[in-house]
Design an enzyme around this catalytic site. Sequence first.
Site, PDB file in Angstrom:
ATOM      1  N   ASP A 153       0.833  -1.199   0.000  1.00 55.16           N
ATOM      2  CA  ASP A 153       0.000   0.000   0.000  1.00 55.16           C
ATOM      3  C   ASP A 153       0.875   1.258   0.000  1.00 55.16           C
ATOM      4  O   ASP A 153       1.915   1.280  -0.655  1.00 55.16           O
ATOM      5  CB  ASP A 153      -0.918  -0.040   1.233  1.00 55.16           C
ATOM      6  CG  ASP A 153      -2.237   0.665   1.020  1.00 55.16           C
ATOM      7  OD1 ASP A 153      -2.229   1.902   0.960  1.00 55.16           O
ATOM      8  OD2 ASP A 153      -3.271  -0.004   0.905  1.00 55.16           O
ATOM      9  N   HIS A 217      -3.399   6.044   3.986  1.00 55.86           N
ATOM     10  CA  HIS A 217      -4.192   4.910   3.538  1.00 55.86           C
ATOM     11  C   HIS A 217      -3.658   3.580   4.065  1.00 55.86           C
ATOM     12  O   HIS A 217      -4.398   2.754   4.614  1.00 55.86           O
ATOM     13  CB  HIS A 217      -4.226   4.906   2.009  1.00 55.86           C
ATOM     14  CG  HIS A 217      -5.152   3.925   1.391  1.00 55.86           C
ATOM     15  ND1 HIS A 217      -4.748   2.655   1.017  1.00 55.86           N
ATOM     16  CD2 HIS A 217      -6.457   4.024   1.059  1.00 55.86           C
ATOM     17  CE1 HIS A 217      -5.781   2.017   0.470  1.00 55.86           C
ATOM     18  NE2 HIS A 217      -6.829   2.820   0.480  1.00 55.86           N
ATOM     19  N   SER A 378     -11.344  -0.346  -0.045  1.00 55.30           N
ATOM     20  CA  SER A 378     -10.030  -0.406   0.605  1.00 55.30           C
ATOM     21  C   SER A 378     -10.146  -0.775   2.069  1.00 55.30           C
ATOM     22  O   SER A 378      -9.291  -1.472   2.619  1.00 55.30           O
ATOM     23  CB  SER A 378      -9.329   0.953   0.506  1.00 55.30           C
ATOM     24  OG  SER A 378      -8.696   1.128  -0.726  1.00 55.30           O
TER      25      SER A 378
END
Length: 440
Positions: A153, A217, A378
């Site tokens: 990621d 994220h 996600s």
Amino acid sequence: MKSIVVLLALALNGPAWAMASHAKNGFFVKLKDGKSVESLKIAGVKSVKSFQLVQKLNFLEVYNPKELEMLMVQLSRNPDVEYVSLNQIRRINSVRVSRNIGDIPYPIEKPANPNKWIKDTKGPTYAASVVEAAKVWEKGIIGDPSMIIADIDTGVDYNHKDLAGNMWHNAGEEGLDEEGRDKRENGVDDDSNGYIDDFIGYDFAQKKNLPYDDHGHGTHTSGVAAAVGGNGIGYSGVCPRCSIMALRFITADGEGTDEDAIRAIEYAVKHGAKVLNCSWGGTENNRALYEAFKAADAAGVVSAVAAGNDGKDISFAPAFPARYGLPNQMTVAALYPTDVFIPFWSNYGNQLVHFSQIGHEVTSTVPGDGYEDMSGTSMATPGIAGTAGLIWSYRPGLTARELKAVMAKDVLADRDSIGKTIYHGRPYIKKIIERLSKQQ
């Protein structure tokens, strides 16, 4: 020449190269069996970098981006070449939470994990997406550090108070070298794996050893999967004792390349990760990326992959790697936390999307010891990755395919799941553990 490029692109990679969103630094070339990389030495190519996970796959870096398409056509005519493909762009599947972090912090010493689950009497100790997992935590089923979840990621805040205790460390880069220097920062590839000082993972986007999250994220997805449980602070991930391997290939702008993604997948498999969390995707297919996932699949690794946030049925709409449909792949749609409906923005598909999981306003970790709500497939995907890690820790003798079958056997059905996912819901962790316990 332009017509040749378009026709060749359609044959090899779907959309025309000129229309695809791709990195212009180079492209992939897969050689046929028995052929040598020496045949690829042509004018205009700066370097040829091979891969280990996918045999005969190479990445050719070019001097002049304007010559990229011409070189691809030239090499596609080489009888030693099986295929050529673009270095596509992948993007995260959630709201962007970019932030300026300043200097990248050095990882702190790994704190000791708590010995047992401890409820926080001041409030919830878990996010909405893992509420069912709490019913098995109380029985002492909390995962195991040997079960490694690779979060591929934007990186991870490895110093976060709710993540540091579960961060994977590369044993080959710890301790002192022969000269008494700390292997973690001695500038030497102590374990001869091709990466220097990669004791807490690697940053493939910037080719650096510290995969610190400058976006937010990756820290959030890592927390959903495996934030530390039992420490009396914050929230717990689905697997409170699974290890998190931090592999950064997506930058602060939310984008990363297939070359770096494949390097990260390769690293994860080589270093013992059993579950890959991939909360990202794109509309362009890439045979090289597919073969990387296929090789990981063949190695017995489970891949949890985001379905995407376009509100489409990916049985008919392009979404990759979500559409790859490999035996050990689990493609994940999102759910609202209360009415368990799939949101209008979540992709779905009863041919290629396996599970759903809560992905709307999920609370999890963000850089700087913080917590935030984020929404997207996600956020749903690491809920499945953590579930896989939790169950596999309980029954490590299962193969990857057996694990997937076990997870699919008992599900909490979604109200509108019929026709939208293969298994019509999310894994019912409590029922799955009960069934496995009876099989002892």
